[in-house]
Design a protein around this motif. Sequence first.
Motif, PDB file in Angstrom:
ATOM      1  N   ASN A   1       0.796  -1.227   0.000  1.00 32.83           N
ATOM      2  CA  ASN A   1       0.000   0.000   0.000  1.00 32.83           C
ATOM      3  C   ASN A   1       0.827   1.274   0.000  1.00 32.83           C
ATOM      4  O   ASN A   1       0.300   2.375  -0.151  1.00 32.83           O
ATOM      5  N   GLU A   2       2.107   1.116   0.214  1.00 34.90           N
ATOM      6  CA  GLU A   2       2.976   2.285   0.366  1.00 34.90           C
ATOM      7  C   GLU A   2       3.074   3.081  -0.946  1.00 34.90           C
ATOM      8  O   GLU A   2       3.050   2.503  -2.035  1.00 34.90           O
ATOM      9  N   ASP A   3       3.195   4.372  -0.812  1.00 32.11           N
ATOM     10  CA  ASP A   3       3.542   5.212  -1.967  1.00 32.11           C
ATOM     11  C   ASP A   3       5.037   4.997  -2.203  1.00 32.11           C
ATOM     12  O   ASP A   3       5.869   5.654  -1.587  1.00 32.11           O
ATOM     13  N   PHE A   4       5.379   4.070  -3.056  1.00 33.26           N
ATOM     14  CA  PHE A   4       6.797   3.710  -3.190  1.00 33.26           C
ATOM     15  C   PHE A   4       7.539   4.656  -4.142  1.00 33.26           C
ATOM     16  O   PHE A   4       6.926   5.406  -4.921  1.00 33.26           O
ATOM     17  N   ILE A   5       8.860   4.599  -4.046  1.00 33.77           N
ATOM     18  CA  ILE A   5       9.716   5.514  -4.820  1.00 33.77           C
ATOM     19  C   ILE A   5       9.848   5.034  -6.263  1.00 33.77           C
ATOM     20  O   ILE A   5      10.113   3.853  -6.508  1.00 33.77           O
ATOM     21  N   ILE A   6       9.654   5.949  -7.203  1.00 34.51           N
ATOM     22  CA  ILE A   6       9.841   5.608  -8.616  1.00 34.51           C
ATOM     23  C   ILE A   6      11.018   6.360  -9.234  1.00 34.51           C
ATOM     24  O   ILE A   6      11.464   6.036 -10.326  1.00 34.51           O
ATOM     25  N   HIS A   7      11.485   7.396  -8.538  1.00 32.44           N
ATOM     26  CA  HIS A   7      12.668   8.126  -8.993  1.00 32.44           C
ATOM     27  C   HIS A   7      13.435   8.519  -7.742  1.00 32.44           C
ATOM     28  O   HIS A   7      12.874   9.185  -6.862  1.00 32.44           O
TER      29      HIS A   7
ATOM     30  N   ALA B   1      14.195   4.354 -10.241  1.00 28.21           N
ATOM     31  CA  ALA B   1      14.010   3.236  -9.311  1.00 28.21           C
ATOM     32  C   ALA B   1      13.762   1.943 -10.084  1.00 28.21           C
ATOM     33  O   ALA B   1      13.173   1.955 -11.167  1.00 28.21           O
ATOM     34  N   TYR B   2      14.216   0.840  -9.479  1.00 27.58           N
ATOM     35  CA  TYR B   2      14.015  -0.471 -10.092  1.00 27.58           C
ATOM     36  C   TYR B   2      12.549  -0.705 -10.473  1.00 27.58           C
ATOM     37  O   TYR B   2      12.249  -1.165 -11.579  1.00 27.58           O
ATOM     38  N   GLN B   3      11.618  -0.389  -9.562  1.00 24.91           N
ATOM     39  CA  GLN B   3      10.183  -0.656  -9.822  1.00 24.91           C
ATOM     40  C   GLN B   3       9.709   0.033 -11.092  1.00 24.91           C
ATOM     41  O   GLN B   3       8.932  -0.527 -11.864  1.00 24.91           O
ATOM     42  N   LEU B   4      10.162   1.259 -11.294  1.00 27.19           N
ATOM     43  CA  LEU B   4       9.740   2.001 -12.486  1.00 27.19           C
ATOM     44  C   LEU B   4      10.340   1.368 -13.735  1.00 27.19           C
ATOM     45  O   LEU B   4       9.637   1.088 -14.706  1.00 27.19           O
ATOM     46  N   ALA B   5      11.653   1.149 -13.698  1.00 29.42           N
ATOM     47  CA  ALA B   5      12.349   0.682 -14.904  1.00 29.42           C
ATOM     48  C   ALA B   5      11.884  -0.716 -15.295  1.00 29.42           C
ATOM     49  O   ALA B   5      11.689  -1.016 -16.474  1.00 29.42           O
TER      50      ALA B   5
ATOM     51  N   LEU C   1      12.066 -11.672  -5.486  1.00 30.73           N
ATOM     52  CA  LEU C   1      11.281 -10.580  -6.069  1.00 30.73           C
ATOM     53  C   LEU C   1       9.769 -10.783  -5.895  1.00 30.73           C
ATOM     54  O   LEU C   1       8.972 -10.118  -6.547  1.00 30.73           O
ATOM     55  N   LEU C   2       9.393 -11.655  -4.953  1.00 32.74           N
ATOM     56  CA  LEU C   2       7.963 -11.861  -4.677  1.00 32.74           C
ATOM     57  C   LEU C   2       7.301 -10.589  -4.145  1.00 32.74           C
ATOM     58  O   LEU C   2       6.267 -10.172  -4.652  1.00 32.74           O
ATOM     59  N   GLU C   3       7.898  -9.981  -3.110  1.00 31.98           N
ATOM     60  CA  GLU C   3       7.288  -8.786  -2.500  1.00 31.98           C
ATOM     61  C   GLU C   3       7.195  -7.623  -3.491  1.00 31.98           C
ATOM     62  O   GLU C   3       6.140  -6.998  -3.593  1.00 31.98           O
ATOM     63  N   PRO C   4       8.279  -7.343  -4.239  1.00 27.63           N
ATOM     64  CA  PRO C   4       8.176  -6.248  -5.214  1.00 27.63           C
ATOM     65  C   PRO C   4       7.089  -6.467  -6.264  1.00 27.63           C
ATOM     66  O   PRO C   4       6.617  -5.514  -6.877  1.00 27.63           O
ATOM     67  N   THR C   5       6.681  -7.712  -6.473  1.00 22.97           N
ATOM     68  CA  THR C   5       5.653  -7.972  -7.481  1.00 22.97           C
ATOM     69  C   THR C   5       4.377  -7.197  -7.170  1.00 22.97           C
ATOM     70  O   THR C   5       3.732  -6.664  -8.077  1.00 22.97           O
ATOM     71  N   ALA C   6       4.029  -7.096  -5.891  1.00 20.09           N
ATOM     72  CA  ALA C   6       2.815  -6.370  -5.505  1.00 20.09           C
ATOM     73  C   ALA C   6       2.875  -4.938  -6.050  1.00 20.09           C
ATOM     74  O   ALA C   6       1.920  -4.439  -6.647  1.00 20.09           O
ATOM     75  N   ARG C   7       4.020  -4.301  -5.860  1.00 17.07           N
ATOM     76  CA  ARG C   7       4.167  -2.915  -6.330  1.00 17.07           C
ATOM     77  C   ARG C   7       4.121  -2.844  -7.855  1.00 17.07           C
ATOM     78  O   ARG C   7       3.574  -1.909  -8.433  1.00 17.07           O
ATOM     79  N   GLN C   8       4.699  -3.846  -8.474  1.00 17.83           N
ATOM     80  CA  GLN C   8       4.710  -3.847  -9.939  1.00 17.83           C
ATOM     81  C   GLN C   8       3.294  -4.011 -10.490  1.00 17.83           C
ATOM     82  O   GLN C   8       2.927  -3.391 -11.484  1.00 17.83           O
ATOM     83  N   LEU C   9       2.485  -4.821  -9.804  1.00 18.08           N
ATOM     84  CA  LEU C   9       1.082  -4.974 -10.226  1.00 18.08           C
ATOM     85  C   LEU C   9       0.355  -3.628 -10.152  1.00 18.08           C
ATOM     86  O   LEU C   9      -0.396  -3.259 -11.056  1.00 18.08           O
TER      87      LEU C   9
ATOM     88  N   LEU D   1       1.730  -0.643 -10.262  1.00 15.65           N
ATOM     89  CA  LEU D   1       2.256   0.275 -11.273  1.00 15.65           C
ATOM     90  C   LEU D   1       1.684  -0.050 -12.659  1.00 15.65           C
ATOM     91  O   LEU D   1       1.297   0.856 -13.409  1.00 15.65           O
ATOM     92  N   PHE D   2       1.592  -1.324 -12.982  1.00 14.90           N
ATOM     93  CA  PHE D   2       0.962  -1.716 -14.257  1.00 14.90           C
ATOM     94  C   PHE D   2      -0.456  -1.155 -14.338  1.00 14.90           C
ATOM     95  O   PHE D   2      -0.855  -0.585 -15.349  1.00 14.90           O
ATOM     96  N   LYS D   3      -1.200  -1.335 -13.271  1.00 16.80           N
ATOM     97  CA  LYS D   3      -2.603  -0.898 -13.286  1.00 16.80           C
ATOM     98  C   LYS D   3      -2.701   0.625 -13.375  1.00 16.80           C
ATOM     99  O   LYS D   3      -3.541   1.161 -14.097  1.00 16.80           O
ATOM    100  N   THR D   4      -1.813   1.313 -12.660  1.00 12.09           N
ATOM    101  CA  THR D   4      -1.810   2.775 -12.696  1.00 12.09           C
ATOM    102  C   THR D   4      -1.531   3.277 -14.111  1.00 12.09           C
ATOM    103  O   THR D   4      -2.210   4.182 -14.613  1.00 12.09           O
TER     104      THR D   4
END
Length: 315
Positions: free
Chosen positions: A176-182, A189-193, A212-220, A222-225
């Motif tokens: 749920n966190e507003d994670f860093i993209i830059h 940031a890795y999540q953005l790239a 990379l299981l946990e980061p997957t949540a953030r990637q999902l 970001l895809f949706k956004t």
Amino acid sequence: MQNLHIKRPLKPKQAYQYRGRFAPSPSGLLHFGSLIAALASFLDAKAFVNDHGEQGKWLIRIEDIDRPREQKGASSAILTTLEAFGLHWDETALYQSTQSQYYRDILSNLAQQKLSYYCQCTRSQIKAIGGIYQGHCRTANYKSQGSATRLVNQYGLYQFNDIFQDDVVCNKALANEDFIIHRKDGLFAYQLAVVADDIAQSITHVVRGCDLLEPTARQLTLFKTLNNSFLKCTTPRYGHIPLAITSEGYKLSKQNKAPAINNANPQPALIAALTFLGQAPIPELAGASVEEIIQWAINHWQRHRVPKAFEINID
Ligand code: GLU
Ligand code: ZN
């Protein structure tokens, strides 16, 4: 004039394209852990055949956005090792270092649509409030100078169905966190790239390690956004294979200097990797060529045999 009844050829139906990838960071050489990830993503792509009889594609992306952590010569050494192990990729390898303008465009579109904001909080400030960022700077209107950029996290997606691990539930607070993209230091940031390039390469399946299981949540999220704002995209399927760890509980990684694998004698590591992935390589493969082992592995790849475990001790 006579009416012509021309039978038009049926418009060819586009067959489904499987597009997988392996995305190493050139911070060190390939080790047994990354070989397993490379092999699993390769086999899952090549064992797939669409209804036009075409195998899946397997792409390479060199994740070289973190220049300070890069080891000189690692990119080409990784590619040489993949070749030696019979893991030949399709299309040309994509280097993230060439994608800066694309990442900047995504960042400015997100900013324009108020889907991101600048944050000046320090790591220790966030630690002091329990380690999860609480959106403190959302309305602060900071300038880019000295700021990190965070995504406005609208979805907090935290569950998904994994190809190998079935239903995965990630840490909800982290998701749920507003994670860093830059990053504050200017690095993307890795999540953005990773998401930007999974889109750029039209990746349909992401097969990688359980680190990379946990980061997957953030990637999902970001895809949706992106899909719901300015960049139409389809979220890939994710599959996570167990991490290889040693008895001390350390993950095999570039950090703890796990030995580089031997390009001159790839067969034993290849067979060990197949065993690790639950594919039960037959004893006859012991004397086989790399090409024969790979062909056997493609023909016999079975997803359900990959262990449902987040880590496996290998010594
Ligand atoms: N570059 C990342 C790594 O080496 C992997 C990224 C990914 O597979 O999504 O750990
Ligand atoms: Zn902040």
